[in-house]
Design a protein around this motif. Sequence first.
Motif, PDB file in Angstrom:
ATOM      1  N   LYS A  22      42.054  58.391  57.329  1.00 49.18           N
ATOM      2  CA  LYS A  22      40.849  57.660  57.716  1.00 49.18           C
ATOM      3  C   LYS A  22      40.497  58.128  59.111  1.00 49.18           C
ATOM      4  O   LYS A  22      41.279  57.945  60.057  1.00 49.18           O
ATOM      5  N   ASP A  23      39.337  58.745  59.252  1.00 50.71           N
ATOM      6  CA  ASP A  23      38.937  59.268  60.550  1.00 50.71           C
ATOM      7  C   ASP A  23      37.883  58.371  61.174  1.00 50.71           C
ATOM      8  O   ASP A  23      36.773  58.254  60.667  1.00 50.71           O
ATOM      9  N   SER A  24      38.230  57.748  62.297  1.00 53.75           N
ATOM     10  CA  SER A  24      37.303  56.913  63.044  1.00 53.75           C
ATOM     11  C   SER A  24      37.124  57.433  64.463  1.00 53.75           C
ATOM     12  O   SER A  24      36.859  56.664  65.394  1.00 53.75           O
ATOM     13  N   GLU A  25      37.263  58.748  64.624  1.00 56.77           N
ATOM     14  CA  GLU A  25      37.026  59.352  65.945  1.00 56.77           C
ATOM     15  C   GLU A  25      35.586  59.158  66.360  1.00 56.77           C
ATOM     16  O   GLU A  25      35.277  59.003  67.539  1.00 56.77           O
ATOM     17  N   GLY A  26      34.670  59.186  65.387  1.00 58.22           N
ATOM     18  CA  GLY A  26      33.297  58.826  65.670  1.00 58.22           C
ATOM     19  C   GLY A  26      32.286  59.942  65.636  1.00 58.22           C
ATOM     20  O   GLY A  26      31.091  59.688  65.791  1.00 58.22           O
ATOM     21  N   THR A  27      32.745  61.176  65.424  1.00 58.76           N
ATOM     22  CA  THR A  27      31.799  62.285  65.422  1.00 58.76           C
ATOM     23  C   THR A  27      31.820  63.028  64.095  1.00 58.76           C
ATOM     24  O   THR A  27      32.822  63.057  63.389  1.00 58.76           O
ATOM     25  N   GLN A  28      30.692  63.670  63.808  1.00 62.95           N
ATOM     26  CA  GLN A  28      30.601  64.498  62.607  1.00 62.95           C
ATOM     27  C   GLN A  28      31.570  65.656  62.681  1.00 62.95           C
ATOM     28  O   GLN A  28      32.190  66.029  61.681  1.00 62.95           O
ATOM     29  N   ALA A  29      31.739  66.232  63.868  1.00 60.58           N
ATOM     30  CA  ALA A  29      32.630  67.376  64.027  1.00 60.58           C
ATOM     31  C   ALA A  29      34.063  67.022  63.656  1.00 60.58           C
ATOM     32  O   ALA A  29      34.772  67.822  63.024  1.00 60.58           O
ATOM     33  N   SER A  30      34.502  65.837  64.029  1.00 59.51           N
ATOM     34  CA  SER A  30      35.862  65.412  63.707  1.00 59.51           C
ATOM     35  C   SER A  30      36.048  65.275  62.198  1.00 59.51           C
ATOM     36  O   SER A  30      37.013  65.794  61.616  1.00 59.51           O
TER      37      SER A  30
END
Length: 296
Positions: free
Chosen positions: A162-170
């Motif tokens: 689950k990616d919640s880094e917040g950017t599209q790139a991530s």
Amino acid sequence: MSKISGCFVAIVTPFDENENLNEQALRRQVERQVSCGNGVFCAGTNGEFYTLSFAEKVRVAEICVEQAAGRVPVLAHIGEISTHQTIALGKEIQKLGVAAVSAITPSFIACSQDELIAHYRRVADALDVRLYLYNIPARTGNTLQPETVRTLASHPSIIGIKDSEGTQASIDGFLTIARERDDFDVLVGPDSLVLHGLKNGAQGSISGLGNIAPQTLNRIWTSFSKGDLADAEAAQERYSALRKELYAHGFPPSMVKRALRLAMPEVGASRGPALVSDAANDAILPISKAYAEAVG
């Protein structure tokens, strides 16, 4: 085992006026999400896991599994600061019948990538339940780098992130890893990027705003799945507008809880020290009225 896919809501944890767990209100929130076709992610960021005791986290997961009754999958968060406590919580949670668990990177302790690899491998080795990595560096201070995730993806019990880094790139970086293998998936965390993730191979999303607008979240998923991209885009536009309007007023989990409380008072306030100012409360009221769904 079958893949886990679809839209999940990082469900709030209702409290009574004394800040005790309101079990009946939690059951009603699970039922509300089930009625909209959404899976449940319990004791996550929007579930205020950082304020819950060990026993409360177990009880929240138990209630969610009981109430969902197999109609939708339930995921549970088990991340703690130490590897030892993450394993201890995971061993209790896995007894309850959750579809999988997730664990944020340890907080407070600044970890190297090698330490993160060792941490997640120990957790995955110790548990019988499937495990998602959970990347949320703004809250933990530790970032899962793509090469670290690529290494961890080879563990048979680690099934995704689950990616919640917040950017599209991530998200795109982790989606690249998911496309390299059929046993590792991405669940999108940022509410504004749900459709972007689905278009690029994500298996689903875990969203906090689904507490307020569960039907809109589900519409993104179902319309995309049916090939109705125009309707999925329209639903994502509405969802992103809610995010922009609501999150401008403070700490997102507190804003979500407050907006939901205005529509459904029984969920209660966030546990202290989180506060919602009078100005923020005044601003959130029309947002809640405009966006709150399935509250009847």
